[in-house]
Design an enzyme around this catalytic site. Structure first.
Site, short mmCIF file in Angstrom:
data_model
loop_
_atom_site.label_atom_id
_atom_site.label_comp_id
_atom_site.label_asym_id
_atom_site.label_seq_id
_atom_site.Cartn_x
_atom_site.Cartn_y
_atom_site.Cartn_z
N TRP A 321 0.85 -1.21 0.00
CA TRP A 321 0.00 0.00 0.00
C TRP A 321 0.88 1.26 0.00
O TRP A 321 0.53 2.27 -0.60
CB TRP A 321 -0.90 0.00 1.24
CG TRP A 321 -1.69 1.26 1.44
CD1 TRP A 321 -2.91 1.54 0.92
CD2 TRP A 321 -1.32 2.40 2.22
NE1 TRP A 321 -3.32 2.78 1.32
CE2 TRP A 321 -2.36 3.34 2.12
CE3 TRP A 321 -0.20 2.73 3.00
CZ2 TRP A 321 -2.33 4.58 2.76
CZ3 TRP A 321 -0.18 3.96 3.63
CH2 TRP A 321 -1.23 4.87 3.50
N HIS A 322 2.05 1.17 0.66
CA HIS A 322 2.93 2.34 0.75
C HIS A 322 3.54 2.70 -0.60
O HIS A 322 3.87 3.86 -0.83
CB HIS A 322 4.04 2.10 1.77
CG HIS A 322 3.56 2.23 3.18
ND1 HIS A 322 2.93 1.21 3.83
CD2 HIS A 322 3.58 3.27 4.04
CE1 HIS A 322 2.60 1.60 5.04
NE2 HIS A 322 2.98 2.85 5.21
N GLY A 323 3.74 1.72 -1.45
CA GLY A 323 4.33 2.04 -2.74
C GLY A 323 4.41 0.81 -3.61
O GLY A 323 4.53 -0.31 -3.09
N PHE A 485 2.49 8.34 -1.17
CA PHE A 485 1.68 7.12 -1.03
C PHE A 485 0.23 7.43 -1.35
O PHE A 485 -0.63 6.66 -1.29
CB PHE A 485 1.80 6.53 0.36
CG PHE A 485 3.24 6.34 0.78
CD1 PHE A 485 4.18 5.86 -0.13
CD2 PHE A 485 3.65 6.65 2.05
CE1 PHE A 485 5.50 5.71 0.26
CE2 PHE A 485 4.97 6.49 2.43
CZ PHE A 485 5.90 6.02 1.54
#
Lengths: 485, 400
Positions: A321-323, A485
């Protein structure tokens, strides 16, 4: 529009004044317009994206509530969640997926040239998509839908939390919109204190540490093992102060309008184990992952191995989800693994029967805090590195430390050799100060100092921060890390 | 609770008081000549103000369009590498001009990379005065100087950062900060001393911390001390404009070594894209003010429309080249400046250029030859250089 920009310095007071001069029934439309102006000041076209998703969710989710049969409810929920995830996938994971496909095909000898899609990641998409999914699942679980479109539209677009959270819960946020709050100077005092503190965390601490971190994670070969540990600690504090600073500004900005948004951090670096860390770090995300991923996957209900599977999947996807990159996936997987190891360790200690005694010992507690901090720091290497190769180089350096310590001399430390920028040698003093300050803040917290700090202390701190920020705010401060993000 | 009991507003009031007190004691103030980072501007200003240099008769102004060929010619002429940080004259021009006019002049090359007319104006206003007032200013300009769309404002150049510290620029604030946010930034700097002087104060703070750390945590002795080159590898964005002594050399070349490269076409496409007429008119205004200032001080200006290649000129939007040339001509005429139009002169061919805008040293020699001849034949220039000229002599060495 960045929080640490002159544009925001004009935008926020303007919206603030208009808000309190406007009758209550027009305040939501006003904030909605302001939030779209805020969002579209970056790329106007993406205003259509957030509006389109808002409209789609507003129209689709009531069908979940209306559906009589559980099967139909599930079907509509699945469709709604899929729609949100497809949009997120296209904008955030298209390149990542194509790269993965290209690499896989390359292994079997097929040379596929991936098309260039010219996609620019819309700011805040990961945050508002998660808010939509939360809304759909909560309605599926029996919570009421939001009937007023304007209220619903403001929920994901509310400008203080629009770009990097905290990820709100609609049951907490929307009802606040209906309370006809009257202006109080306390809103200004508390809000502005939070904003000033947030800016200070970002500009005075995070941005300075960023210089060291950037150098270390771009050229790890230029640094010794001990240097890399200091640089890794520096990143641990950089990301904390950057994100906590952003959250403070978001919370402070919300408070100026009399709205409260959830906290995101609770002194994460005094956590005594990794589970505790995740109760203190990015709280709005970790609780989202728990409620809408871990529990739907089965949570802890299916026995030890299924629980571990669910934990691992949740954390790995949380990393992604962060990247859209393997190093973020690796960071998430690492978090999953250390959480599983922690559970195994606790179970083993309970079996042996020494756990209670150890827990009561202060030495054990503080040793656990130090150990947990280092476990978290090793994870940050995956998070900060630009790719897995750099992460590997940094980790190799970190684990050379026993050899380095055996024949330690100050000349090993590049951070002492580099005198310009001065943040390098200053790191030797700054890092212990930041570590100690965490415990001091915790101690003050326990003494309930922050509930009613002395008037003079509050004013002195604000004046000092105003002076420091006006002097040390550079012309162009880097963007907040979580904006990507 | 009223506003008078609001902790935030009390803090703002106290901040205003602290700000005023800091302004009274000029907290952290550093001299304008104290350059924390040596850039092309810093080296040039220091060299210009040094007593050893005396008063130059002729000062060259301009961007790299002037700096590169003028310094390059001297490298060829003197047959030795020229250190860009210390060599600020044109020996070649001095000798050529003497050949044509019989007068020995002393030159100073104030050509700086990226120098805009706004920067040239600040140099003229703050530095080319009193005992350092030249008789003649030679200012070479190109279209980029008036229409660089990559430049957010005149305050964004390296020369501005230093030159603006030498005096008061408020009379030109509407030109320096044309956008509302730039203007707000400017006004906040005027209003709050710590904000307006944040560069000085942070430099002072940095020096204090450095000095303290050098005592508390001295650099360990090592065989391999940390070098600027290593720093550049680690922090390519940090102190980007810094130039060390003996770091940037112009080296002697032979005609065979002077080759043409059109690699900067892409860069200039971006620079010329979306022409902002406000930037154009503002920079023309700075040029006019430069000429007014020089005229008031008795300094003759020679304005040169610098040669550029057809390739570069073709990148300009339709009509802009003509507007540019016409504006220069009208301005020079109205201000009594001498005008040398070489913009599309047939005297220069593509073989005189190192890229689409910069003359190489061979082309530079051609430029200085033409300039020396024209200047020697220009009675206004010769009159300005004549120490017996009564209308000028009264100003010699004097303040305006």
């Amino acid at each position: 529009m960045l929080f640490n920009s002159l544009q925001y310095l004009v935008f926020l007071p303007t919206v603030f004044l208009l808000f309190w001069l406007t009758p209550h029934r027009f305040r939501v439309p006003l904030l909605l317009v302001a939030s779209y102006v805020f969002y579209m000041s970056w790329r106007p076209i993406y205003g259509i994206l957030i509006f389109g998703l808002t409209l789609a969710n507003f129209l689709l989710v009531p069908f979940i509530e209306k559906a009589v049969e559980q099967k139909n409810k599930k079907l509509i929920l699945g469709f709604t969640v899929a729609l949100n995830l497809i949009v997120l996938g296209i904008f955030k994971y298209a390149y990542f997926t194509m790269d993965a496909v290209k690499s896989t095909l390359g292994v079997v000898g097929i040379d596929w040239s991936a098309p260039h899609l010219h996609i620019i990641l819309p700011l805040g998409i990961s945050f508002f998509v998660f808010e939509f999914i939360h809304y759909a699942i909560e309605v599926y679980r029996g919570k009421p839908v939001v009937k007023n479109f304007l209220d619903f539209a403001l929920f994901p677009s509310f400008f203080p939390t629009q770009i990097a959270g905290p990820i709100k819960r609609y049951q907490d946020f929307v009802p606040q919109l209906h309370i006809p709050v009257k202006f109080k100077w306390e809103y200004v005092d508390e809000g502005m204190q939070l904003i000033l503190m947030g800016l200070a965390k970002k500009v005075l601490i995070a941005d300075n540490l960023a210089l060291v971190v950037q150098a270390g994670f771009t050229h790890p070969e230029q640094f010794s093992s001990l240097d890399m540990w200091m640089i890794t600690y520096a990143f641990a504090f950089q990301i904390f102060f950057d994100f906590a600073g952003y959250t403070d500004i978001a919370r402070g900005s919300s408070l100026l309008f009399g709205y409260k948004v959830p906290i995101n951090f609770n002194l994460p670096y005094i956590a005594s184990n990794v589970s505790d860390f995740w109760r203190r770090w990015h709280i709005s995300l970790s609780t989202w992952l728990r409620d809408y991923l871990f529990i739907p996957l089965g949570g802890s209900r299916g026995g030890k191995w299924l629980t571990y599977r669910n934990l691992f999947i949740t954390m790995a996807l949380g990393g992604l989800w962060h990247g859209a990159a393997f190093h973020f996936l690796a960071w998430g997987a690492y978090q999953g693994i250390v959480l599983i190891i922690h559970r195994e360790y606790e179970a083993a200690m309970q079996k042996i029967g020494v756990h209670e005694k150890l827990l009561q010992s202060k030495v054990y507690h503080w040793a656990s805090v130090v150990f947990t901090f280092h476990v978290v720091c090793i994870g940050w290497v995956f998070f900060r590195a630009d790719d897995m190769k750099i992460a590997g180089q940094v980790l190799t350096k970190l684990f050379e430390v026993p050899t380095a310590l055996m024949h330690f001399s100050a000349s090993q430390l590049a951070v002492l050799q580099i005198r310009d920028p001065i943040i390098f040698p200053a790191l030797v003093l700054i890092l212990p100060t930041l570590m100690v300050s965490t415990f001091v803040v915790n101690w003050l917290n326990n003494k309930k100092f922050y509930q009613s700090p002395p008037w003079a202390v509050q004013v002195t701190v604000m004046v000092a921060l105003m002076c420091l920020l006006t002097i040390f705010t550079p012309d162009s401060s880097p963007r907040f890390i979580y904006f990507q993000f | 609770m009223g506003i008078l009991r609001s902790k935030f507003f009390i803090s703002v009031a106290l901040f205003a008081v602290v700000s005023s007190l800091l302004a009274i004691v000029r907290f952290g103030n550093i001299a304008p000549t104290d350059f924390p980072i040596r850039t092309w501007t810093g080296w040039a200003v220091e060299d210009f103000l040094s007593d050893k240099k005396g008063r130059p008769n002729v000062v060259f102004l301009g961007s790299s369009l002037v700096l590169v060929p003028v310094a390059g010619v001297d490298a060829d002429y003197l047959k030795r590498p020229i250190d860009g940080s210390h060599h600020h004259q044109s020996q070649y021009f001095e000798d050529q001009f003497k050949k044509h006019s019989g007068i020995q002049v002393k030159t100073f090359n104030f050509g700086l990379p990226g120098e805009m007319p706004s920067d040239a104006f600040l140099i003229t206003k703050f530095l080319l005065k009193g005992e350092k007032r030249p008789d003649v200013i030679v200012y070479g300009v190109g279209p980029r100087d008036f229409m660089d769309s990559l430049l957010p404002s005149p305050a964004a150049t390296d020369p501005y950062q230093y030159l603006s510290r030498f005096g008061d620029v408020t009379s030109h604030k509407h030109l320096i900060a044309p956008e509302w946010d730039q203007r707000l930034n400017f006004e906040l700097g005027q209003l709050f001393y710590p904000y307006g002087h944040n560069y000085d104060i942070s430099v002072t703070a940095d020096r204090t911390v450095t000095s303290a750390l050098d005592k508390i945590l001295p650099a360990p002795k090592t065989d391999k001390p940390y070098t600027i080159a290593e720093r550049r590898l680690l922090f390519p964005q940090y102190k980007q404009m810094e130039i060390g002594a003996a770091e940037a050399f112009f080296r002697p070349t032979t005609p065979e070594q002077r080759t043409f490269d059109n690699a900067n076409m892409k860069e200039y496409k971006k620079r010329y894209a979306h022409l902002n007429w406000r930037t154009f008119t503002h920079q023309m205004k700075f040029l006019a003010d430069l000429m007014n200032t020089a005229r008031d001080r008795g300094t003759q200006v020679i304005l040169i429309s610098m040669p550029i290649t057809d390739l570069n000129r073709d990148l300009l939007e339709k009509g802009t080249w003509d507007s540019y040339k016409k504006s220069l001509k009208v301005l020079a005429q109205s201000k009594g400046a001498s005008y040398l139009d070489l913009g599309d002169s047939k005297a220069f061919s593509i073989t005189d250029f190192m890229d689409t805008v910069h003359l190489h040293s061979g082309g530079g020699a051609k430029l200085l030859d033409i300039l020396a001849e024209k200047a020697a034949g220009d009675h206004r220039v010769m009159s300005a250089l004549d120490p017996t000229n009564s209308s000028i002599a009264g100003l010699k060495g004097g303040q305006l």
